[in-house]
Design an enzyme around this catalytic site. Structure first.
Site, mmCIF file in Angstrom:
data_model
loop_
_atom_site.group_PDB
_atom_site.id
_atom_site.type_symbol
_atom_site.label_atom_id
_atom_site.label_comp_id
_atom_site.label_asym_id
_atom_site.label_seq_id
_atom_site.Cartn_x
_atom_site.Cartn_y
_atom_site.Cartn_z
ATOM 1 N N THR A 1 -11.627 -8.510 -0.382
ATOM 2 C CA THR A 1 -11.799 -7.482 0.467
ATOM 3 C C THR A 1 -11.852 -7.366 1.521
ATOM 4 O OG1 THR A 1 -13.292 -6.469 -0.407
ATOM 5 C CG2 THR A 1 -11.325 -6.103 -2.565
ATOM 6 N N VAL B 1 -9.416 -2.166 2.381
ATOM 7 C CA VAL B 1 -8.729 -0.981 0.770
ATOM 8 C C VAL B 1 -8.974 -1.713 -0.622
ATOM 9 C CG1 VAL B 1 -6.481 0.161 0.368
ATOM 10 C CG2 VAL B 1 -6.790 -0.132 2.534
ATOM 11 N N HIS B 2 -10.189 -1.726 -0.420
ATOM 12 C CA HIS B 2 -11.065 -2.811 -1.715
ATOM 13 C C HIS B 2 -10.417 -2.784 -3.096
ATOM 14 C CE1 HIS B 2 -14.287 -2.837 0.875
ATOM 15 N NE2 HIS B 2 -14.649 -1.210 0.985
ATOM 16 N N ASP B 3 -9.676 -1.842 -3.458
ATOM 17 C CA ASP B 3 -9.290 -1.044 -5.133
ATOM 18 C C ASP B 3 -7.745 -2.091 -4.748
ATOM 19 O OD1 ASP B 3 -11.723 -0.958 -5.808
ATOM 20 O OD2 ASP B 3 -11.509 1.827 -5.403
ATOM 21 N N LEU C 1 -6.091 -4.348 -3.455
ATOM 22 C CA LEU C 1 -6.179 -6.272 -3.923
ATOM 23 C C LEU C 1 -6.818 -6.091 -5.485
ATOM 24 C CD1 LEU C 1 -5.780 -8.359 -2.250
ATOM 25 C CD2 LEU C 1 -8.660 -8.455 -1.727
#
Length: 337
Positions: A213, A259-261, A263
């Protein structure tokens, strides 16, 4: 990750199969919000419900944010949004001291109050019922928050587990530094006992952690495209991401943000964007510096069989194009094709 030069189409590819039924377990949170936008912009997914858990903000704010985001997206008013656990399984609740996600959890973006109400059942009970109604391997869970709800589900309703096709988890840092401690990522640090239970529960598991991420940053140019679009959803997404990018620039000198989530949602739709490594994984629950650390044994040092696929590489440019194109195509002003 080296890939052929094949630019992403400006139009989502036509559906070649029935949409994949999914439930998203989340704690909105800016990146959770963008992940929800992406999920509902992906015809490959059939989001059948949203479950919530305390994490980025407290459970009351998390539920309120999820309901307001459903209004913003324009989801079916009957879509269940279920309230889950208000804190970890075995520890005191820990909401981040530093306001990473800004006031209200959405980067200071104020969405109109929602007339929707949460589903009357607790998230874990609702999810167990939903799974029991599915055939074996009939539902995918995308978990972008502390794993408290998922661990409680697997522990208290083991009969529902066979219906889980896989759990795609945003969490952990297998081979990269943490973002809460030197070794731990926030979701796993917030409830390490839950994370450990889920990793060792024997369900099909894919882990999308900070290893990838952080390598798939959304740039200022991407954010400016959303802000320039002028439509309500893209504008809200742009303002949220602008908050994160401003924070990244202040702390890290980078005019971009992870934008970790989002991904993790992309991994459920386009797993080919990511390189995967089979490993035996678990999560450390103790230790002064190791609480919440994701342990990934890829070389068989423990002698234990692999129980997860861990993301180790990502086509960052393709992910960025996928995310921004889907948002603009689905929610953008009419001028966009």
């Amino acid at each position: 990750m080296n890939r052929p030069e094949t630019p992403y189409s400006e139009t989502p590819s036509p559906e070649t199969a029935s949409p994949e039924p999914v439930v998203i377990d989340c704690d909105p949170g800016i990146d959770d919000a963008v992940a929800l936008l992406l999920a509902f912009a992906s015809p490959e997914l059939d989001v059948t419900g949203i479950t919530t858990v305390a994490g980025n903000v407290g459970i009351g704010q998390v539920v309120d944010n999820a309901l307001r985001l459903c209004d913003l997206i324009g989801t079916d008013p009957r879509l269940p949004v279920a309230r889950g656990h208000a804190g970890p399984l075995a520890r005191a609740v820990r909401i981040p001291d530093e306001p990473v996600h800004g006031e209200g959890g959405l980067g200071g973006v104020t969405l109109p109050p929602s007339a929707r109400t949460p589903h009357p059942e607790h998230a874990v009970a609702w999810l167990a019922e939903r799974l029991r109604a599915r055939p074996a391997g009939g539902l995918t869970l995308i978990a972008t928050a502390p794993l408290t709800n998922i661990a409680a589900l697997l522990h208290t309703h083991p009969d529902a587990a066979p219906a889980i096709k896989e759990i795609v988890v945003m969490g952990g840092a297998a081979f990269a530094p943490g973002n809460v401690t030197p070794s731990a990522e926030f979701n796993f640090f917030a409830d390490p006992e839950a994370a450990r239970y889920v990793t060792e529960a024997g369900v099909p598991l894919r882990i999308v952690g900070l290893d990838v991420t952080r390598a798939a940053l959304t740039t200022r140019a991407d954010i400016d495209r959303l802000l320039a679009d002028g439509a309500p959803v893209t504008g809200a997404a742009g303002r949220m991401l602008d908050h994160l990018a401003t924070r990244y620039e202040r702390r890290h000198g980078i005019d971009a943000c992870a934008v970790h989530d989002a991904l993790a949602v992309a991994a459920a739709v386009r797993p080919d964007l990511i390189e995967w490594t089979d490993a035996w994984v678990t999560v450390e629950c103790g230790g002064e510096f190791s609480r919440g650390k994701l342990i990934a044994d890829v070389h068989g040092r423990t002698g234990r069989p692999h129980n997860a696929r861990v993301a180790t590489g990502v086509d960052a440019d393709a992910f960025r194009a996928f995310l921004i194109t889907r948002l603009l195509h689905t929610y953008g002003a009419p001028a966009h094709p």
